[in-house]
Scaffold this active site. Structure first.
Site, PDB file in Angstrom:
ATOM      1  N   LEU A  44       7.093  25.816 122.107  1.00  0.00           N
ATOM      2  CA  LEU A  44       7.260  26.758 123.207  1.00  0.00           C
ATOM      3  C   LEU A  44       7.492  25.953 124.486  1.00  0.00           C
ATOM      4  O   LEU A  44       7.275  24.743 124.518  1.00  0.00           O
ATOM      5  CB  LEU A  44       6.023  27.643 123.352  1.00  0.00           C
ATOM      6  CG  LEU A  44       5.668  28.504 122.135  1.00  0.00           C
ATOM      7  CD1 LEU A  44       4.331  29.177 122.335  1.00  0.00           C
ATOM      8  CD2 LEU A  44       6.766  29.532 121.862  1.00  0.00           C
ATOM      9  N   SER A  45       7.893  26.640 125.555  1.00  0.00           N
ATOM     10  CA  SER A  45       8.151  25.896 126.785  1.00  0.00           C
ATOM     11  C   SER A  45       6.892  25.204 127.299  1.00  0.00           C
ATOM     12  O   SER A  45       6.971  24.118 127.876  1.00  0.00           O
ATOM     13  CB  SER A  45       8.745  26.808 127.854  1.00  0.00           C
ATOM     14  OG  SER A  45       7.884  27.883 128.134  1.00  0.00           O
ATOM     15  N   GLU A  46       5.722  25.820 127.075  1.00  0.00           N
ATOM     16  CA  GLU A  46       4.473  25.176 127.495  1.00  0.00           C
ATOM     17  C   GLU A  46       3.349  25.485 126.512  1.00  0.00           C
ATOM     18  O   GLU A  46       3.264  26.593 125.960  1.00  0.00           O
ATOM     19  CB  GLU A  46       4.013  25.656 128.881  1.00  0.00           C
ATOM     20  CG  GLU A  46       5.021  25.475 129.989  1.00  0.00           C
ATOM     21  CD  GLU A  46       5.213  24.055 130.446  1.00  0.00           C
ATOM     22  OE1 GLU A  46       4.402  23.190 130.054  1.00  0.00           O
ATOM     23  OE2 GLU A  46       6.174  23.804 131.185  1.00  0.00           O
ATOM     24  N   THR A  47       2.484  24.484 126.317  1.00  0.00           N
ATOM     25  CA  THR A  47       1.198  24.674 125.642  1.00  0.00           C
ATOM     26  C   THR A  47       0.117  24.227 126.616  1.00  0.00           C
ATOM     27  O   THR A  47       0.202  23.131 127.187  1.00  0.00           O
ATOM     28  CB  THR A  47       1.118  23.864 124.340  1.00  0.00           C
ATOM     29  OG1 THR A  47       2.114  24.354 123.429  1.00  0.00           O
ATOM     30  CG2 THR A  47      -0.244  23.984 123.688  1.00  0.00           C
TER      31      THR A  47
END
Length: 275
Positions: A44-47
């Site tokens: 995903l774009s961020e974790t």
């Protein structure tokens, strides 16, 4: 390790911007490469990773964000998703929760109706010459260009909402530009639709071809549009395929970003990556 996928800046599942969230027991962080590899696995774009801090300090939680490629200094939707997870687990006290991050001390307020407000530092929009190659990479001429200070993104103004929605960038060309990401924006065609401006954000250099809804980008977008529109409260719509609304208020050198979130997956990471 418990891990959740939470859609941020939306009140409907499978829209907004998904972030993976890991609330850790603490007080120690996993190895940074472990966190990065978990983020790469989630893709995903961020974790986001959060650890509780000792009572009595300046912050209540430590918070870090990773793209599939690297750790970043600021992330809006990952923070909003983390607050949503904390609220769901009953881990928030009264009032604002404080986070110690690479982007400084951040605050968030979760209300009973599910609205979450983030208190982030505002970022400037400093006029610059159009970066060589950016128009070719976007496939569109730009009306104006701006640097965004510590945000390290390149903000470009396009003529109208249609131009932003129709963008089909050359991601290879974008990767070669000397910036973290390119942020395209334009005024809303019809403010009666419920938003004042539109945007899209591309950052293939850090593993994000297009971010669905970018809270951090609105720390520059909000002051920019507030100045142009002559008011402190503005609403942005990020016109990705998933899309999402970000309600913004500029208060001096800070920006308040408000939205909601929905948990769509709650599971267990059974194996930590070896480093």
């Amino acid at each position: 390790m418990r891990i959740r996928i939470i859609d941020a800046f939306t009140d409907r599942p499978f829209s907004g911007n998904p972030a993976a969230v890991c609330l850790l027991d603490g007080p120690h962080w996993p190895h940074p490469e472990q966190m990065r590899r978990i983020a790469a696995e989630m893709n995903l774009s961020e974790t986001a990773f959060a650890v509780p801090l000792l009572a009595g300090g300046e912050a209540d939680w430590g918070l870090r964000w990773f793209t599939p490629v690297e750790e970043v200094n600021l992330c809006g939707h990952g923070t909003l998703a983390t607050v949503h997870a904390l609220q769901g687990d009953g881990l928030l006290g009264e009032g604002w929760v404080r986070f110690d991050t690479r982007g400084g001390l951040l605050r968030a307020l979760a209300e009973a109706d599910g609205t979450i407000t983030l208190d982030f530092p505002a970022n400037p929009h400093l006029p610059v010459d159009t970066l060589p190659g950016v128009e070719e990479a976007l496939g569109r001429p730009v009306l104006a260009a701006y640097e965004t200070g510590a945000l390290a993104d390149y903000l470009v103004l396009l003529p109208d909402e249609h131009a932003v929605r129709a963008l089909a960038p050359d991601f290879g060309a974008l990767t070669r530009l000397p910036v973290r990401g390119v942020l395209a924006t334009a005024p809303a065609d019809d403010p009666a639709a419920g938003y004042d401006f539109v945007s899209r954000f591309f950052a293939p250099a850090v593993g994000i071809t297009e971010d669905p809804v970018t809270g951090s980008a609105h720390t520059a977008l909000a002051p920019y549009w507030a100045e142009r529109l002559g008011r402190t409260k503005v609403t942005g719509y990020q016109a990705s395929v998933r899309g999402g609304l970000v309600r913004c208020e500029v208060t001096g050198d800070r920006v308040l970003l408000a939205g909601r979130a929905v948990t769509v997956l709650d599971g267990t990471l059974r194996t930590l990556p070896q480093v």
